[in-house]
Design an enzyme around this catalytic site. Structure first.
Site, PDB file in Angstrom:
ATOM      1  CB  THR A  49      -0.929   0.010   1.284  1.00 34.28           C
ATOM      2  OG1 THR A  49       0.002   0.359   2.458  1.00 34.28           O
ATOM      3  CG2 THR A  49      -1.830  -1.376   1.526  1.00 34.28           C
ATOM      4  CB  CYS A  50       0.205   4.827  -0.065  1.00 32.60           C
ATOM      5  SG  CYS A  50      -1.092   5.020   1.329  1.00 32.60           S
ATOM      6  CD  GLN A 118      -5.068  -0.400   1.261  1.00 33.25           C
ATOM      7  OE1 GLN A 118      -4.714  -0.376   2.513  1.00 33.25           O
ATOM      8  NE2 GLN A 118      -4.984   0.833   0.621  1.00 33.25           N
ATOM      9  CB  THR A 191      -7.324   6.914  -1.584  1.00 34.94           C
ATOM     10  OG1 THR A 191      -7.055   5.737  -0.726  1.00 34.94           O
ATOM     11  CG2 THR A 191      -6.727   8.124  -0.967  1.00 34.94           C
ATOM     12  CB  ILE A 192      -9.528   9.237  -5.869  1.00 34.85           C
ATOM     13  CG1 ILE A 192      -7.944   9.634  -6.158  1.00 34.85           C
ATOM     14  CG2 ILE A 192     -10.216  10.081  -6.738  1.00 34.85           C
ATOM     15  CD1 ILE A 192      -7.426  10.688  -5.582  1.00 34.85           C
TER      16      ILE A 192
END
Length: 437
Positions: A49-50, A118, A191-192
Site C-alpha cells: 500500500t502507500c 487492501q 481513496t480518491i
C-alpha cells in the site's frame, strides 16, 4: 516451519524508500511466483500500500535473510540499505502484527478501515497465485474474524478519519472557503472516492476526476456533480485547479515539473495546493520547488492524523486486548495441529512396523511352521521393533544429560496401568501338593 512477516512502513522508511519497495499491481503475480519458487519458502502473500510493503511467508529458520535478499534483488536495491529500515516478526509476533495491521492499529490513521480491504485483496491475490497453503490460509481467515470482532465490539471505526479526510482537512487550512475553489483529483480508487466525497461535502466549487479510463472517473464524478477526464487532459485541467490530490497505482510520475510550470503560467501564478497520496509518487518531488506550489506527501499528513489517534486511544486499547486473545487462540489451534501431524507420523511408523511383522508371520504360517511359535516370534519381533528407536533415543539422551527429554519418557512411553488392572485379584498361592490354598 516458521511464520515470517517482513516489511517496511511509514514509521521505518520515508516515502522515497517506500516507493522503491512498493509492488505495482502488474508486478504482484510475478513477485509471488518468484517468492514461492525459493526452496526455503512454502507459502507467501504480499501486501503493498502507500504506507507499507509487507511479505508474509511460511519458511525455514534461515527464511528472514533469504526473503530480505530476494526483496532487494526484485527492486534492485542494496540489501544493507533495505535492512536498515526493515522489520521482521516470527510466529506469534508475526500473527499479532498481521492482526494489528488488519484492524488499523499499525496504520498512520489509527483504525482506518481501508487497510482491511487492501489486506483482503492481498489474500485473494496470493490465493489465485497458489501462494497460500494451510498455515497462511488459516491465519488470514482467523485475522479477518478478529478484525470483524474489533469493529463490532469497539469504537475503533466510529467517525473514521482516513488519509483522504486528512488531505482535505489540510486543504481547509489554506482555503477558508471551498466554494470558490476548484479541485482536480487524479485516480479513481477508493481513496480518491473518499476525497471526492469530503470535498463535495465541504462545498467545493468544481470537482474534476482524471483517470486512465474515463468511465471509472465518471463513476465517482457524476454522482457528485463533477467532471470526468482522462490522464491526457490533465495539463489543461491543472491550469484551473486550486487543489490537486492524486492517488494512483502508476509506477511513474503523472505530473512533472515542466507540466506544472506551464500550468502556473496560465494561472498567472495563483497558488496551488497539492497532496500526493500515492506510493510510488504521482507528482515529481521537484514540483514542490516551484514558488506558487504547496506540495505535500502522505507523510506530511501526520499532524492531522495524530489528533485522530488521541481520540481513538481508548478503543485502540480494547482492540489490543481482543487481538491478544486472538493470538492466544491461534497459537493454541496451531499447537494442536502440529501435535496432530506428529501423532499421524508416529502412527504411520507403528503401522508400517506392524504390517511388516504381520506379513512375515503369514509367510511362516504358509510354510507350515508351528502357529504358536509363529505368534511367539511375531510378538517378540514387533515389541523389539517398536522399542528399538525409543530405547536408542533414551540412551543418547542419558549420555548427553538431556534431562527434559528423560523426564518426558515415563509420560510418553510408560502410561499408568488401566484402573481395572490395579484391582485384579492376586494369583492364589498353592501348597506343595498343588491344591489351592
Amino acid at each position: 516451519m516458521t511464520l515470517l512477516a517482513l516489511g517496511i512502513n511509514h514509521r521505518t522508511a520515508t516515502v522515497a524508500v517506500r516507493e522503491q519497495v512498493a509492488f505495482t499491481p502488474a508486478q504482484l503475480d510475478c513477485a509471488l511466483e518468484e517468492l514461492c519458487s525459493l526452496p526455503q519458502i512454502s507459502e507467501a502473500a504480499v501486501l503493498s500500500t502507500c504506507n507499507r510493503t509487507e511479505l508474509y511467508c511460511v519458511t525455514d529458520a534461515a527464511g528472514e535473510q533469504i526473503v530480505l535478499n530476494w526483496l532487494g534483488r526484485f527492486h534492485n536495491l542494496r540489501v544493507d540499505d533495505l535492512a536498515r529500515c526493515a522489520y521482521h516478526y516470527l510466529d506469534n509476533d508475526a500473527a499479532r502484527h498481521l492482526m494489528r495491521v488488519a484492524v488499523g492499529l499499525d496504520s498512520m490513521v489509527l483504525g482506518e478501515p481501508q487497510i482491511l480491504g487492501q489486506l483482503k485483496d492481498a489474500y485473494q491475490q496470493a490465493r489465485q497465485a497458489r501462494g497460500l497453503g494451510g498455515e497462511l490460509e488459516r491465519l488470514f481467515q482467523h485475522t479477518f474474524a478478529i478484525a470483524k470482532q474489533v469493529r463490532t465490539e469497539t469504537g475503533i471505526g466510529k467517525n473514521p478519519v482516513s488519509v483522504a479526510y486528512a488531505a482535505v482537512s489540510m486543504a481547509s487550512r489554506i482555503f477558508d472557503d471551498f466554494s470558490r475553489s476548484r479541485a482536480l483529483l487524479i485516480g479513481a480508487g477508493e481513496t480518491i472516492e473518499l476525497v471526492a466525497r469530503h470535498l463535495h461535502e465541504a462545498g467545493v466549487r468544481k470537482l474534476t476526476v482524471a483517470n486512465r479510463t474515463r468511465a471509472r472517473a465518471e463513476n465517482i464524478s457524476v454522482a457528485l456533480g463533477g467532471e470526468a477526464i482522462t490522464l491526457t487532459e490533465i495539463p489543461e485541467a491543472l491550469a484551473e485547479a486550486d487543489i490537486v490530490i492524486s492517488s494512483t497505482a502508476s509506477p511513474l510520475p503523472i505530473v512533472g515539473k515542466g507540466m506544472m510550470e506551464r500550468a502556473l503560467k496560465k494561472r498567472r501564478h495563483r497558488p496551488v495546493f497539492m497532496v500526493d497520496i500515492a506510493v510510488p509518487r504521482d507528482i515529481e518531488p521537484e514540483v514542490g520547488e516551484l514558488a506558487d506550489v504547496f506540495l505535500y506527501t502522505v507523510d506530511d499528513l501526520q499532524e492531522v492524523i495524530e489528533e485522530n489517534r488521541r481520540h481513538r486511544q481508548v478503543a485502540a486499547d480494547q482492540a489490543e486486548s481482543l487481538i491478544e486473545h486472538g493470538v492466544s487462540h491461534w497459537q493454541h489451534e496451531r499447537r494442536i495441529r502440529n501435535g496432530g501431524e506428529l501423532i499421524r507420523e508416529y502412527r504411520r511408523h507403528g503401522e508400517a512396523l506392524r504390517d511388516l511383522s504381520r506379513e512375515q508371520a503369514l509367510e511362516r504360517l504358509a510354510r507350515g511352521e508351528d502357529p504358536a511359535a509363529v505368534v511367539e516370534r511375531l510378538a517378540h519381533q514387533l515389541a523389539n521393533r517398536l522399542m528399538h528407536q525409543p530405547t536408542q533415543a533414551i540412551r543418547d539422551a542419558s549420555s548427553k544429560e538431556e534431562h527434559a527429554l528423560l523426564e518426558a519418557v515415563p509420560r510418553l512411553l510408560m502410561p499408568p496401568k488401566p484402573a481395572f488392572e490395579t484391582h485384579l485379584p492376586a494369583t492364589p498361592r498353592r501348597h506343595k501338593d498343588n491344591t489351592p490354598a
